[in-house]
Design an enzyme around this catalytic site. Structure first.
Site, PDB file in Angstrom:
ATOM      1  CE  LYS A  62      -4.083  -0.332   4.589  1.00  0.00           C
ATOM      2  NZ  LYS A  62      -5.366   0.358   4.858  1.00  0.00           N
ATOM      3  CG  HIS A  73      -2.102  -0.870   1.129  1.00  0.00           C
ATOM      4  ND1 HIS A  73      -2.061  -2.204   1.480  1.00  0.00           N
ATOM      5  CD2 HIS A  73      -3.365  -0.633   0.693  1.00  0.00           C
ATOM      6  CE1 HIS A  73      -3.255  -2.744   1.287  1.00  0.00           C
ATOM      7  NE2 HIS A  73      -4.055  -1.823   0.805  1.00  0.00           N
TER       8      HIS A  73
END
Length: 228
Positions: free
Chosen positions: A140, A136
């Site tokens: 995040k 990600h």
């Protein structure tokens, strides 16, 4: 409908845009306007049909407490708070509110979960080792991702595998990639879901809000996604 979006990050902004595209009235609150859920007074929340939360683990529980206490309908896409899930379910049921939560509102990811369950069941006791890799964007907050944790749980339940290891990577602005590997001495099977943008998450969340608007109770997106 009138939709309140909590969180003005990349996904929150896209949720607001998709909701407007689908003809809904939208109001967005960012973190500075809603410190410790201070903006979520009962009169304010009552002005909306559904609340959608894409904030952060440290904010979402306070937001849920404030909204669900009024009997509001709430879609929660934030992850990292599931240790409080029993409390939030109890609050929603006590106040006859609506709570729809999920680690991922992408329809493609929900199909990935189904395929992972089938893979785990089919390879049970067949000598395969399972592992997950997820990537990600660097901003995040939770690691591993809620999606990866759900994926691991699905495989563990279906296969009887004790603990599926998860490797988490945070790189650039990556929307999200999840790879499930089943490997034996003879071969390897791989299931991959790669997000090209956050739009799939946003559309799923708005459609979930439309679905929840006429319902009370607690729902996991994984169980109702085929109905939206």
């Amino acid at each position: 409908m009138r939709i309140l979006v909590l969180g003005q990050g990349k996904t929150g902004k896209l949720v607001a845009a998709v909701a407007a595209e689908r003809g809904h009235g939208v109001h967005v609150l960012d973190a500075k306007e809603n410190t410790n859920a201070s903006a979520l007074t009962p009169p304010f929340v009552a002005g909306f049909d559904v609340v959608i939360d894409f904030t952060a683990p440290e904010a979402v529980v306070q937001n849920m407490r404030a909204c669900l206490a009024t009997g509001a309908k709430m879609v929660v896409g934030t992850t990292g708070w599931y240790d409080k899930l029993p409390d939030m379910k109890a609050l929603a049921e006590r106040k006859q509110a609506g709570l729809l939560y999920g680690t991922n509102f992408s329809i493609g990811v929900q199909v990935l979960f189904q395929l992972a369950a089938k893979l785990g069941e089919s390879l049970k006791n067949a000598g395969y080792q399972f592992s997950i890799e997820e990537t990600h964007h660097i901003t995040k907050l939770d690691s591993p991702s809620g999606t990866a944790i759900t994926l691991a749980t699905v495989v563990e339940t279906a296969s009887g595998y004790q603990k599926v290891p998860i490797e988490s990577k945070r790189e650039g602005d990556a929307p999200g990639t999840h790879v499930l590997v089943a490997q034996s001495d003879a071969d390897r099977l791989t299931l991959t879901h790669e997000s090209f943008s956050r739009r799939g998450f946003a559309e799923g969340a708005v459609r979930a809000a439309e679905w929840l608007s006429s319902r009370k109770g607690c729902y996991d997106f994984q169980n109702i996604y085929t109905q939206i």
